[in-house]
Design a protein around this motif. Structure first.
Motif, PDB file in Angstrom:
ATOM      1  N   ALA A 193       6.228  26.660  -6.461  1.00  0.00           N
ATOM      2  CA  ALA A 193       6.241  26.051  -7.792  1.00  0.00           C
ATOM      3  C   ALA A 193       4.887  25.446  -8.134  1.00  0.00           C
ATOM      4  CB  ALA A 193       7.336  24.983  -7.867  1.00  0.00           C
ATOM      5  N   VAL A 194       4.250  24.793  -7.173  1.00  0.00           N
ATOM      6  CA  VAL A 194       2.921  24.220  -7.420  1.00  0.00           C
ATOM      7  C   VAL A 194       1.931  25.319  -7.785  1.00  0.00           C
ATOM      8  CG1 VAL A 194       0.964  23.065  -6.332  1.00  0.00           C
ATOM      9  CG2 VAL A 194       3.276  22.173  -5.995  1.00  0.00           C
ATOM     10  N   CYS A 195       1.927  26.397  -7.005  1.00  0.00           N
ATOM     11  CA  CYS A 195       1.000  27.504  -7.280  1.00  0.00           C
ATOM     12  C   CYS A 195       1.246  28.096  -8.661  1.00  0.00           C
ATOM     13  CB  CYS A 195       1.153  28.591  -6.215  1.00  0.00           C
ATOM     14  SG  CYS A 195       0.660  28.102  -4.550  1.00  0.00           S
ATOM     15  N   GLU A 196       2.506  28.352  -8.987  1.00  0.00           N
ATOM     16  CA  GLU A 196       2.814  29.012 -10.253  1.00  0.00           C
ATOM     17  C   GLU A 196       2.566  28.111 -11.449  1.00  0.00           C
ATOM     18  OE1 GLU A 196       6.119  32.286  -8.787  1.00  0.00           O
ATOM     19  OE2 GLU A 196       6.726  30.679 -10.149  1.00  0.00           O
ATOM     20  N   GLU A 197       2.901  26.834 -11.336  1.00  0.00           N
ATOM     21  CA  GLU A 197       2.690  25.948 -12.480  1.00  0.00           C
ATOM     22  C   GLU A 197       1.205  25.703 -12.718  1.00  0.00           C
ATOM     23  OE1 GLU A 197       5.108  24.987 -14.707  1.00  0.00           O
ATOM     24  OE2 GLU A 197       6.062  26.538 -13.483  1.00  0.00           O
ATOM     25  N   ILE A 198       0.419  25.630 -11.663  1.00  0.00           N
ATOM     26  CA  ILE A 198      -1.029  25.526 -11.849  1.00  0.00           C
ATOM     27  C   ILE A 198      -1.558  26.777 -12.540  1.00  0.00           C
ATOM     28  CG2 ILE A 198      -3.231  25.586 -10.605  1.00  0.00           C
ATOM     29  CD1 ILE A 198      -2.078  23.585  -8.637  1.00  0.00           C
ATOM     30  N   PHE A 199      -1.095  27.942 -12.101  1.00  0.00           N
ATOM     31  CA  PHE A 199      -1.625  29.189 -12.653  1.00  0.00           C
ATOM     32  C   PHE A 199      -1.117  29.447 -14.068  1.00  0.00           C
ATOM     33  CE2 PHE A 199      -1.756  33.719 -13.458  1.00  0.00           C
ATOM     34  CZ  PHE A 199      -3.003  34.090 -12.980  1.00  0.00           C
ATOM     35  N   PHE A 200       0.214  29.498 -14.232  1.00  0.00           N
ATOM     36  CA  PHE A 200       0.778  29.929 -15.511  1.00  0.00           C
ATOM     37  C   PHE A 200       0.693  28.855 -16.589  1.00  0.00           C
ATOM     38  CE2 PHE A 200       2.994  32.879 -12.604  1.00  0.00           C
ATOM     39  CZ  PHE A 200       2.690  34.070 -13.242  1.00  0.00           C
TER      40      PHE A 200
END
Length: 299
Positions: A193-200
């Motif tokens: 979730a951290v990776c995706e929310e930072i990216f998207f």
């Protein structure tokens, strides 16, 4: 806009339309209605207690001087590399697992996201912007160092969404027992979730908002988010959408990840607090996780 994202897949895919007729109540009360209510509450909270104009100025100042188009191209390259690495690692780990008996499917999800949705984008977004005068670190400070109290009020709509979704889902499927396996899954998904929310959201949507406007950026980022899950679903441990046929999977991804992505995007646009997005995504993961820990659709 949420209604349009929901209506189009239903209108153009008759098989999905038939199946949704049988499960309309669950989808409405477990997914679409909580997301809509959460969005309305976020609007009410930020309108009554927030200072979004000042926050938007901070965001624009943080991105001032950044080559946004070039950065968006880089993000597209990283997203394509993420998909390719996911496919490659899933095949390699599957072969290795067949020989050793180890289940390494989650490893492919974690490694791919850590590399191409987190580490490399952070390095390139800082390096391709203006870092010699400190501007490269301004946006991470906005997203992660949240000291203004009203920017934490987004926890209220997030909590309401989780309560409503849990009220609809948990009585029917139950909750998984608290054990080491559940803790491991939750920790792994927290990292995802951290990776995706930072990216998207923090990277992709914020730049799209500057170029396309608030709702243009939210919708565009949501479509990319949903379609990414549709593409990687045969190879991703956490996004195994049921059904056969790529058209069916795309339609189902838009119906499940689309409304969720709009809410996540709107929360980010209102509060610019990455931790709220991560918290609601972890909460949805727990609510939707089946008791046998056989992970399926987890927006």
């Amino acid at each position: 806009m949420a209604a349009l994202i929901i209506a189009l897949p239903i209108a153009f895919h008759p098989v999905l339309r038939t199946e949704l007729t049988e499960r309309a109540a669950l989808l409405l009360f477990a997914g679409w209605a909580p997301m809509l209510i959460g969005g309305v509450m976020a609007w009410a909270v930020v309108s009554g207690f927030g200072d979004r104009e000042r926050l938007d100025r901070r965001v624009h100042q943080a991105l001032e001087g950044h080559p946004l188009v070039r950065e968006l191209i880089w993000l597209g390259v990283f997203l394509a590399c993420f998909v390719l690495l996911m496919i490659l690692l899933s095949q390699v780990f599957r072969l290795y697992g067949d020989h050793t008996g180890a289940d390494l499917n989650m490893s492919a999800s974690l490694v791919s996201r850590l590399l191409f949705l987190f580490t490399l984008p952070i390095l390139v977004m800082d390096r391709s912007g203006i870092t010699v005068d400190g501007k490269g670190t301004a946006m991470p400070a906005v997203a992660l160092k949240v000291h203004t109290p009203w920017r934490w009020l987004g926890l209220i709509p997030a909590a309401v969404v989780l309560l409503l979704a849990g009220y609809a889902v948990i009585p029917q499927v139950g909750l998984p027992p608290l054990n080491l396996s559940l803790i491991g899954f939750v920790l792994a998904f927290a990292l995802i979730a951290v990776c995706e929310e930072i990216f998207f959201r923090a990277m992709l949507q914020t730049r799209l908002e500057v170029i396309m406007g608030r709702w243009g950026g939210i919708v565009a980022a949501t479509l990319v988010f949903s379609l990414t899950y549709a593409v990687v679903q045969p190879f991703d441990e956490i996004s195994q959408l049921p059904g056969d046929g790529f058209g069916y999977v795309i339609a189902l991804a838009l119906l499940s990840y689309g409304p969720a992505g709009l809410l996540y995007g709107y929360l980010w646009s209102c509060f610019r607090n990455l931790w709220i997005n991560v918290i609601i995504r972890i909460g949805m993961f727990v609510v939707l996780m089946p008791p046998d820990l056989n992970i399926g659709v987890t927006p």
